[in-house]
Design a protein around this motif. Structure first.
Motif, mmCIF file in Angstrom:
data_model
loop_
_atom_site.group_PDB
_atom_site.id
_atom_site.type_symbol
_atom_site.label_atom_id
_atom_site.label_comp_id
_atom_site.label_asym_id
_atom_site.label_seq_id
_atom_site.Cartn_x
_atom_site.Cartn_y
_atom_site.Cartn_z
ATOM 1 N N ALA A 1 18.632 -74.570 43.610
ATOM 2 C CA ALA A 1 18.780 -74.556 42.147
ATOM 3 C C ALA A 1 18.226 -75.841 41.534
ATOM 4 N N HIS B 1 22.752 -79.207 35.172
ATOM 5 C CA HIS B 1 22.920 -77.778 34.923
ATOM 6 C C HIS B 1 23.916 -77.498 33.799
ATOM 7 N N THR C 1 24.549 -70.486 39.088
ATOM 8 C CA THR C 1 24.430 -71.934 39.164
ATOM 9 C C THR C 1 25.611 -72.555 38.441
#
Length: 261
Positions: free
Chosen positions: A237, A35, A29
């Protein structure tokens, strides 16, 4: 080697890049947005230094405007009506992506990896060449093309996808108040957000499917394939992140394709 031969090899290379990108993103990711906050420092170190998110967005998306225009202008069909219309549609998306969206996003205190910016910049140069060179040099579009089923159906999909993409981005931007730029993520609700976690990605995929149809070109098809290969793993994700952060996240809400994925 003649340029057209090289051009077709470049298209095939882009398909290979699409599948390798999808394979990589299913395992890794990339640290951007939410993230970045979730990634361990050791993971961030791999991606190297960062830069302000707004500056990064403008820099990495802008070649789709200026470089595409330069390549298009060198083609033998660059003054014809239909290629010019197609170019304007392509640049409509990137005018929003490079010059409007970065200045609407809540970007204070946010950064993006310079490596990601560089990769995106190079891809937009590469893809800009493929799209513009087809439109103004290798493709052939008579004036009647604007009344063709491919152009009409593709334009409708392109418009629906762009409206969805811009709307979803607006919803996400509005979730956080000005004082919450460094955090404060909330679970979006309503309309398409009740079906998929990332309708902004769904809209962009739909846009480039429309582009593939309205240009009826190998370049458009390859770009659609790359877009799907890039955004679908990212949507998965994102959904996984929502599930980990929000216990109330509905199990029926898919990542990017309603009821499917």
């Amino acid at each position: 080697m003649e340029e057209e031969q090289w051009y077709w090899k470049a298209l095939w290379l882009n398909i290979i890049l699409a599948f390798s990108t999808a394979a990589s993103l299913t395992r890794i990711t990339a640290p951007y947005g939410r993230h970045t906050q979730a990634a361990p420092s050791s993971s961030l170190d791999v991606w190297g230094p960062s830069m302000p998110a707004r500056d990064g967005w403008v820099l990495m998306e802008s070649p789709a405007l200026w470089f595409t225009l330069l390549v298009f202008s060198a083609g033998k069909h660059s003054s014809e009506t239909v290629p010019l219309v197609l170019l304007r549609l392509f640049q409509l998306h990137y005018t929003h992506r490079a010059l409007i969206y970065p200045f609407r996003m809540r970007s204070r205190g946010k950064t993006i990896s310079i490596a990601i910016v560089a990769l995106s910049f190079v891809f937009n140069i590469y893809n800009g060449y493929l799209q513009a060179r087809w439109l103004s040099e290798f493709g052939t579009y008579p004036d009647t093309w604007l009344r063709s089923p491919q152009f009409i159906s593709g334009s409708l999909l392109f418009a629906a996808g762009m409206v969805t993409n811009v709307w979803a981005d607006s919803v996400l931007i509005s979730l956080r108040k000005p004082g919450e730029e460094r955090g404060g993520y909330k679970l979006p609700q309503g309309w398409l957000f009740s079906l998929v976690a990332c309708p902004n990605y769904s809209g962009e995929i739909l846009e480039w499917l429309g582009w593939a149809l309205l240009t009826w070109s190998p370049a458009g098809l390859v770009f659609f394939i790359f877009t799907a290969a890039n955004l679908i793993p990212r949507a998965v994700a994102h959904r996984r992140w929502y599930v980990s952060k929000f216990p109330e996240f509905p199990a029926s809400r898919r990542a990017v394709i309603p009821f499917v994925l």
